[in-house]
Design a protein around this motif. Structure first.
Motif, PDB file in Angstrom:
ATOM      1  N   ARG A 106       0.838  -1.199   0.000  1.00 50.37           N
ATOM      2  CA  ARG A 106       0.000   0.000   0.000  1.00 50.37           C
ATOM      3  C   ARG A 106       0.874   1.251   0.000  1.00 50.37           C
ATOM      4  N   LEU A 107       1.986   1.203   0.721  1.00 57.89           N
ATOM      5  CA  LEU A 107       2.922   2.328   0.712  1.00 57.89           C
ATOM      6  C   LEU A 107       3.501   2.529  -0.682  1.00 57.89           C
ATOM      7  N   ALA A 108       3.866   1.418  -1.354  1.00 61.94           N
ATOM      8  CA  ALA A 108       4.422   1.527  -2.705  1.00 61.94           C
ATOM      9  C   ALA A 108       3.411   2.110  -3.684  1.00 61.94           C
ATOM     10  N   ASP A 109       2.120   1.841  -3.442  1.00 64.18           N
ATOM     11  CA  ASP A 109       1.069   2.382  -4.310  1.00 64.18           C
ATOM     12  C   ASP A 109       0.739   3.841  -4.002  1.00 64.18           C
ATOM     13  N   SER A 110       1.222   4.335  -2.878  1.00 64.83           N
ATOM     14  CA  SER A 110       0.905   5.705  -2.472  1.00 64.83           C
ATOM     15  C   SER A 110       1.654   6.712  -3.325  1.00 64.83           C
ATOM     16  N   GLU A 111       0.975   7.788  -3.649  1.00 62.01           N
ATOM     17  CA  GLU A 111       1.597   8.883  -4.398  1.00 62.01           C
ATOM     18  C   GLU A 111       1.729  10.135  -3.544  1.00 62.01           C
ATOM     19  N   ALA A 112       1.084  10.114  -2.379  1.00 60.93           N
ATOM     20  CA  ALA A 112       1.122  11.291  -1.507  1.00 60.93           C
ATOM     21  C   ALA A 112       0.813  10.872  -0.081  1.00 60.93           C
ATOM     22  N   LEU A 113       1.201  11.725   0.844  1.00 61.48           N
ATOM     23  CA  LEU A 113       0.779  11.619   2.234  1.00 61.48           C
ATOM     24  C   LEU A 113      -0.136  12.798   2.546  1.00 61.48           C
ATOM     25  N   ILE A 114      -1.309  12.510   3.081  1.00 62.00           N
ATOM     26  CA  ILE A 114      -2.205  13.575   3.548  1.00 62.00           C
ATOM     27  C   ILE A 114      -1.783  13.920   4.973  1.00 62.00           C
ATOM     28  N   LEU A 115      -1.499  15.189   5.214  1.00 57.30           N
ATOM     29  CA  LEU A 115      -1.050  15.642   6.533  1.00 57.30           C
ATOM     30  C   LEU A 115      -2.248  16.085   7.355  1.00 57.30           C
ATOM     31  N   ARG A 116      -2.425  15.432   8.506  1.00 57.20           N
ATOM     32  CA  ARG A 116      -3.532  15.772   9.407  1.00 57.20           C
ATOM     33  C   ARG A 116      -2.940  16.206  10.739  1.00 57.20           C
ATOM     34  N   PRO A 117      -3.070  17.465  11.109  1.00 56.47           N
ATOM     35  CA  PRO A 117      -2.489  17.931  12.367  1.00 56.47           C
ATOM     36  C   PRO A 117      -3.211  17.327  13.568  1.00 56.47           C
ATOM     37  N   PRO A 118      -2.592  17.385  14.736  1.00 50.54           N
ATOM     38  CA  PRO A 118      -3.258  16.867  15.931  1.00 50.54           C
ATOM     39  C   PRO A 118      -4.622  17.531  16.146  1.00 50.54           C
ATOM     40  N   HIS A 119      -5.581  16.705  16.579  1.00 48.91           N
ATOM     41  CA  HIS A 119      -6.938  17.161  16.915  1.00 48.91           C
ATOM     42  C   HIS A 119      -7.649  17.805  15.717  1.00 48.91           C
ATOM     43  N   ALA A 120      -7.295  17.371  14.527  1.00 50.60           N
ATOM     44  CA  ALA A 120      -7.985  17.893  13.338  1.00 50.60           C
ATOM     45  C   ALA A 120      -9.393  17.310  13.274  1.00 50.60           C
ATOM     46  N   PRO A 121     -10.387  18.100  12.877  1.00 54.10           N
ATOM     47  CA  PRO A 121     -11.757  17.581  12.776  1.00 54.10           C
ATOM     48  C   PRO A 121     -11.935  16.733  11.528  1.00 54.10           C
ATOM     49  N   ALA A 122     -13.011  15.974  11.498  1.00 54.96           N
ATOM     50  CA  ALA A 122     -13.364  15.238  10.283  1.00 54.96           C
ATOM     51  C   ALA A 122     -13.602  16.227   9.144  1.00 54.96           C
ATOM     52  N   LEU A 123     -13.267  15.797   7.927  1.00 56.84           N
ATOM     53  CA  LEU A 123     -13.427  16.665   6.766  1.00 56.84           C
ATOM     54  C   LEU A 123     -14.250  15.950   5.693  1.00 56.84           C
ATOM     55  N   PRO A 124     -15.116  16.688   4.994  1.00 55.35           N
ATOM     56  CA  PRO A 124     -15.939  16.076   3.960  1.00 55.35           C
ATOM     57  C   PRO A 124     -15.210  16.006   2.624  1.00 55.35           C
ATOM     58  N   GLU A 125     -15.783  15.270   1.702  1.00 55.82           N
ATOM     59  CA  GLU A 125     -15.295  15.287   0.323  1.00 55.82           C
ATOM     60  C   GLU A 125     -15.295  16.727  -0.190  1.00 55.82           C
ATOM     61  N   GLY A 126     -14.246  17.090  -0.900  1.00 57.70           N
ATOM     62  CA  GLY A 126     -14.132  18.446  -1.441  1.00 57.70           C
ATOM     63  C   GLY A 126     -13.366  19.400  -0.554  1.00 57.70           C
ATOM     64  N   ALA A 127     -13.086  18.999   0.710  1.00 56.01           N
ATOM     65  CA  ALA A 127     -12.303  19.871   1.591  1.00 56.01           C
ATOM     66  C   ALA A 127     -10.847  19.907   1.121  1.00 56.01           C
ATOM     67  N   ARG A 128     -10.178  20.989   1.436  1.00 57.78           N
ATOM     68  CA  ARG A 128      -8.792  21.153   1.007  1.00 57.78           C
ATOM     69  C   ARG A 128      -7.846  20.742   2.143  1.00 57.78           C
ATOM     70  N   VAL A 129      -6.808  19.989   1.792  1.00 56.03           N
ATOM     71  CA  VAL A 129      -5.833  19.494   2.767  1.00 56.03           C
ATOM     72  C   VAL A 129      -4.423  19.715   2.245  1.00 56.03           C
ATOM     73  N   GLU A 130      -3.458  19.651   3.158  1.00 56.36           N
ATOM     74  CA  GLU A 130      -2.048  19.702   2.776  1.00 56.36           C
ATOM     75  C   GLU A 130      -1.546  18.289   2.509  1.00 56.36           C
ATOM     76  N   ILE A 131      -0.689  18.162   1.510  1.00 61.17           N
ATOM     77  CA  ILE A 131      -0.123  16.862   1.179  1.00 61.17           C
ATOM     78  C   ILE A 131       1.387  16.990   0.959  1.00 61.17           C
ATOM     79  N   ILE A 132       2.068  15.870   1.070  1.00 62.17           N
ATOM     80  CA  ILE A 132       3.455  15.731   0.641  1.00 62.17           C
ATOM     81  C   ILE A 132       3.460  14.792  -0.555  1.00 62.17           C
ATOM     82  N   ARG A 133       3.890  15.273  -1.699  1.00 56.70           N
ATOM     83  CA  ARG A 133       3.991  14.435  -2.900  1.00 56.70           C
ATOM     84  C   ARG A 133       5.262  13.592  -2.820  1.00 56.70           C
TER      85      ARG A 133
END
Length: 401
Positions: free
Chosen positions: A368-395
């Motif tokens: 699964r890691l090899a198939d990954s193209e990015a990491l979604i960064l979720r800070p501590p105590h981040a709330p749930a987010l819906p589809e369409g919300a904007r997030v930070e990623i590491i490519r």
């Protein structure tokens, strides 16, 4: 537990760029300049023709004008005389402009009959000439210190007449995997054993970051064996894999204590990767203890080992570049640990990034890691987010990983 940001700052704070050495251009790709590179000559070194044609005096080039061809100046063979009224010299792209000329009449706008030239279209003074120093002048700084050299950079260093360039030495990063269960990849795996994926994976990370990986043989869960494995070791950083926590079989801290290990911290608020250890050995060698779980080890390497190598190589880009993306599916809320969700990455019709977290985030899933193209960064105590919300990623493709 330390935050990711605080842990990174504490790892980087004592590190400095390593000493400089001269590197031949053929071997300089990926190295980091230790000092600014100043041009040893101007580029171009003289006024040169930008086209194939004839060096002329612009005032002589009215339509129908007839000019004498008094010589030729192929690239590398300048015309040694000087031009006068009504004269021209055959030139080619890269030819040095003859004395007395001020323009190039391209060959399409003239016709030649023996040593006579007929002008079909007038040319303005300065036309089709690359002026001396147009790119850079002698003594100009063509590259700053702290530049990781790519092919284009090497080209400009060569054009500035350097065959060697001063670069920071590559850090030697020793890799030590621990654990009774660890076996060499490709060898028969005993009952209860696993193939050692961490060492080759992290060696690739080190090389991609500009370091030299010194791979030590894996050692069993034995304090004496672990301590003995680094007797006489000389490196710029020691990275241990596994055994850095405080379980019954987590013996790295105790073993390295025999080499004067001073532990700075050993737990951080991130997922995956909580049991990260940082300290220094008696001879002031920094130590980074990565988790034995391969996914955790790689994510920690991205957040901490890559910046550490960047600092030692003199690279200014010490913090991972982040991008913004839109969620293709909802993500849940987060606890006190910063999450790094493995995800796929696509582009929308406008060219923006769309990211989808994998349903299963088990930190033992290497495929699964090899198939990954990015990491979604979720800070501590981040709330749930819906589809369409904007997030930070590491490519992940930014690092050749």
């Amino acid at each position: 537990m330390l935050s990711v940001e605080d842990a990174r700052a504490r790892i980087l704070e004592p590190l400095t760029p390593l000493s400089a050495e001269f590197v031949a251009l053929d071997f300089a790709w990926g190295r980091v300049t230790a000092r600014p590179v100043a041009a040893r000559l101007s580029n171009p070194p003289a006024d040169i023709s930008a086209m194939d044609g004839y060096a002329v005096r612009a005032c002589d080039t009215g339509p129908g004008a007839r000019l004498a061809i008094i010589g030729a100046a192929p690239a590398g063979h300048p015309f040694t005389g000087a031009m006068s009224t009504g004269e021209s010299v055959r030139v080619f792209t890269g030819s040095v402009m003859p004395a007395g000329s001020d323009a190039v009449l391209i060959q399409e706008n003239a016709s030649r009959d023996g040593d006579r030239l007929t002008v079909h279209e007038a040319v303005a003074a300065g036309r089709h000439i690359r002026r001396a120093g147009q790119d850079f002048a002698r003594a100009d700084i063509v590259l700053p210190a702290g530049r990781r050299l790519g092919a284009r950079d090497i080209g400009v260093v060569a054009a500035a007449n350097h065959a060697w360039v001063a670069c920071h030495r590559r850090p030697i990063v020793a890799l030590l995997a621990t654990g009774d269960e660890v076996a060499f990849p490709g060898e028969p795996i005993p009952p209860g054993g696993i193939a050692n994926s961490n060492t080759p994976m992290l060696a690739a990370v080190i090389r991609a970051a500009g370091g030299e990986a010194l791979v030590l043989p894996p050692v069993a869960d034995n304090i004496a064996a672990i301590a003995g494995s680094i007797d006489g070791l000389r490196c710029d950083m020691l990275v241990t894999i596994g055994g850095a926590s405080v379980g019954d079989h987590d013996l790295v801290q105790a073993a390295l204590a025999e080499h004067g290990l001073a532990v700075d911290f050993w737990k951080i608020a991130m997922r995956p990767g909580k049991p990260l250890m940082h300290g220094r050995l008696q001879r002031d060698t920094p130590v980074l203890g990565l988790p034995g779980n391969p996914v955790s080890a790689l994510v920690c390497a991205l957040q901490f080992l890559l910046p550490a190598i960047a600092r030692m190589t003199g690279d200014r880009a010490e913090i991972l570049e982040r991008d913004s993306a839109v969620l293709a599916a909802p993500v849940g809320g987060n606890d006190q640990r910063a999450d790094h969700l493995r995800a796929s990455l696509t582009r929308d019709t406008a060219g923006g990034y769309v990211v989808r977290a994998f349903d299963r985030q088990d930190s033992g899933m290497l495929r699964r890691l090899a198939d990954s193209e990015a990491l979604i960064l979720r800070p501590p105590h981040a709330p749930a987010l819906p589809e369409g919300a904007r997030v930070e990623i590491i490519r992940l493709d930014r690092f050749g990983l």
